[in-house]
Design an enzyme around this catalytic site. Structure first.
Site, PDB file in Angstrom:
ATOM      1  N   ASP A 207       0.874  -1.177   0.000  1.00  0.00           N
ATOM      2  CA  ASP A 207       0.000   0.000   0.000  1.00  0.00           C
ATOM      3  C   ASP A 207       0.914   1.230   0.000  1.00  0.00           C
ATOM      4  O   ASP A 207       1.513   1.584   1.011  1.00  0.00           O
ATOM      5  CB  ASP A 207      -0.880  -0.050   1.259  1.00  0.00           C
ATOM      6  CG  ASP A 207      -1.689   1.221   1.457  1.00  0.00           C
ATOM      7  OD1 ASP A 207      -1.468   2.204   0.727  1.00  0.00           O
ATOM      8  OD2 ASP A 207      -2.533   1.230   2.375  1.00  0.00           O
ATOM      9  N   LYS A 233      -3.203  11.971  -2.984  1.00  0.00           N
ATOM     10  CA  LYS A 233      -2.244  12.209  -1.904  1.00  0.00           C
ATOM     11  C   LYS A 233      -0.875  12.622  -2.463  1.00  0.00           C
ATOM     12  O   LYS A 233       0.061  12.882  -1.726  1.00  0.00           O
ATOM     13  CB  LYS A 233      -2.100  10.957  -1.037  1.00  0.00           C
ATOM     14  CG  LYS A 233      -3.395  10.638  -0.270  1.00  0.00           C
ATOM     15  CD  LYS A 233      -3.213   9.465   0.639  1.00  0.00           C
ATOM     16  CE  LYS A 233      -4.520   8.865   1.102  1.00  0.00           C
ATOM     17  NZ  LYS A 233      -5.199   9.641   2.145  1.00  0.00           N
TER      18      LYS A 233
HETATM   19  C1  PLP Z   1      -1.904   4.158   4.173  1.00  0.00           C
HETATM   20  C2  PLP Z   1      -3.197   4.390   3.469  1.00  0.00           C
HETATM   21  N1  PLP Z   1      -3.753   3.409   2.761  1.00  0.00           N
HETATM   22  C3  PLP Z   1      -4.892   3.572   2.097  1.00  0.00           C
HETATM   23  C4  PLP Z   1      -5.570   4.749   2.120  1.00  0.00           C
HETATM   24  C5  PLP Z   1      -6.854   4.876   1.361  1.00  0.00           C
HETATM   25  O1  PLP Z   1      -6.687   5.733   0.295  1.00  0.00           O
HETATM   26  P1  PLP Z   1      -7.937   6.205  -0.595  1.00  0.00           P
HETATM   27  O2  PLP Z   1      -8.970   6.691   0.380  1.00  0.00           O
HETATM   28  O3  PLP Z   1      -7.382   7.282  -1.461  1.00  0.00           O
HETATM   29  O4  PLP Z   1      -8.404   5.007  -1.347  1.00  0.00           O
HETATM   30  C6  PLP Z   1      -5.058   5.809   2.859  1.00  0.00           C
HETATM   31  C7  PLP Z   1      -5.800   7.085   2.957  1.00  0.00           C
HETATM   32  O5  PLP Z   1      -5.700   7.795   3.918  1.00  0.00           O
HETATM   33  C8  PLP Z   1      -3.841   5.633   3.539  1.00  0.00           C
HETATM   34  O6  PLP Z   1      -3.293   6.626   4.251  1.00  0.00           O
END
Ligand code: PLP
Length: 413
Positions: A207, A233
């Site tokens: 991730d 992000k």
């Molecule tokens: C480490 C991590 N994984 C996954 C996500 C999920 O991302 P998204 O909401 O853009 O799908 C986030 C969002 O804050 C995150 O910080």
């Protein structure tokens, strides 16, 4: 994007000029944006690229024979190549456009996972995962009878690698791990994790949501099987992200959703699926979003990487020192390898009160469980306050945060 510096020196004031929103006033105070881990602000180049696409190039991709359809397809596929180079993937078709990290993980769980993970098998995750790297695996385990196992962390917020080694075994079919923790800032040793997993024949999904804005990513050097991230992000738009999957894995994975674009031929007896990445991109995709992501990649890669990393580290280290000196404040997440996140709690003050009070000073941070409730339980906390750093943040932003925290302490004294 002409005003982005080309030198190896990081001029943060020049970088800030690219972000119109940073000139906004909040309750009459200059905006101090310390919430990039939730979503980053967008540079003018991204806004312009999306607007140009919508003004001049918009048409549905892949299907048209007319001029605009070709222009749109070129722009969309051009972004795929940018994402390929950004990740150093071997092939452009290893890049699947998705809505974001969450959708990418669900796709892998429901496609790769359902095909390869059965009742006797295990999925290994860690205690510091975001809900989007927990719940899709729990759902898969409920559907298949597989077992979810969790690698613990130490009190600094670092993965316990000996526990990792103990928990991984021949039953482990997939390891899903965050590259950088959104709560602790911990940078996990992905290369080492991949080595340990591959020895056991397990695949690894990384991730990368919190890693891509800060670290140089090379999926071939990491050796991971899947790498996922969100555009929003890393200075790009919302609603677009990337699933990188190794070519031979994507080839043999079944589609996640059915519909237009993901087929070669359809009749009522049988449908022949398209090849990757199209097999996984059913329906009209987020074309303007993909173009915006391409522009975000252009922006990020135009910054001198070493100097950007040094700047962000300087702000992080300065923030660590300054916050540590605030009476009653405790930093959460003190890993040796850390990126751009400062989580903290303040004695006798709920994080929500901190967030609300400092908002009045123009300082935007995140408070809550950060979509990581199991991690909060491990830390014995209901919530934290989290300041997170992007390429545009400065030591002055940290000073503003500390001054605003002074107001919080005045109110709660
Ligand atoms: C480490 C991590 N994984 C996954 C996500 C999920 O991302 P998204 O909401 O853009 O799908 C986030 C969002 O804050 C995150 O910080």
């Amino acid at each position: 994007m002409s005003d982005i510096q080309k030198s190896s020196v990081f001029d943060v004031e020049q970088v800030r000029q690219n972000f119109p929103i940073l000139g906004e006033k909040i309750y009459g105070k200059p905006l101090v944006y310390l919430d990039s881990a939730a979503t980053s602000q967008k540079p003018q180049g991204v806004i312009d690229a999306m607007s140009y696409f919508l003004l001049k190039e918009n048409a549905n991709v892949h299907r048209g024979v007319h001029y605009l359809a070709e222009r749109a397809t070129e722009a969309y596929e051009g972004s795929r190549v940018k994402a390929q180079l950004f990740l150093n993937a071997e092939y452009a078709h290893e890049v699947v456009f998705v809505r974001g990290t969450t959708e990418a993980i669900n796709l892998v769980a429901q496609s790769y996972g359902k095909k390869h993970i059965g009742e006797e098998d295990e999925v290994l995750i860690t205690e510091m995962e975001h809900h989007s790297n927990i719940v899709p695996w729990q759902m898969l385990c409920e559907q298949t009878g597989a077992r979810l196992r969790v690698v613990p962390i130490n009190d600094n917020g670092e993965l316990l690698l000996d526990e990792f080694e103990r928990l991984i075994g021949s039953k482990t079919k997939l390891v899903a791990v965050t590259h950088v923790s959104n709560v602790l800032g911990t940078i996990n040793p992905i290369r080492r994790i991949v080595e340990m997993a591959h020895v056991q024949g397990a695949r690894v999904l990384v991730d990368g949501a919190q890693a891509v804005p800060h670290l140089k990513i090379d999926v071939q050097a990491l050796g991971c099987d899947f790498y996922v991230f969100s555009g929003h992000k890393m200075y790009g738009p919302t609603g677009i992200g990337v699933l990188y999957g190794q070519s031979e894995l994507l080839d043999e994975m079944p589609p996640y959703q059915g519909g237009g674009d993901m087929i070669l031929s359809v009749n009522f007896k049988k449908t022949i699926y398209n090849k990757p990445p199209y097999k996984f991109e059913a329906g009209t995709p987020n074309m303007a979003g993909a173009v915006g992501l391409g522009a975000a990649i252009d922006f990020l890669t135009s910054l001198p990487y070493e100097a950007l990393a040094a700047h962000e580290k300087d702000v992080l280290d300065y923030g660590t020192r300054m916050l540590s000196a605030v009476p009653g404040l405790r930093l959460i997440g003190t890993a040796h390898a850390k990126a751009s996140v400062l989580s903290f709690v303040l004695d006798g003050v709920h994080p929500h009160d901190i967030g609300t009070i400092i908002d009045r000073e123009g300082v935007a941070i995140r408070v809550g469980h950060h979509c990581a409730q199991p991690l909060m339980s491990r830390l014995g906390l209901p919530a934290t306050a989290r300041a997170s750093i992007g390429c545009y943040n400065t030591r002055q932003d940290i000073n503003a945060l500390v001054a605003a925290l002074g107001k919080v302490r005045e109110i709660f004294q």
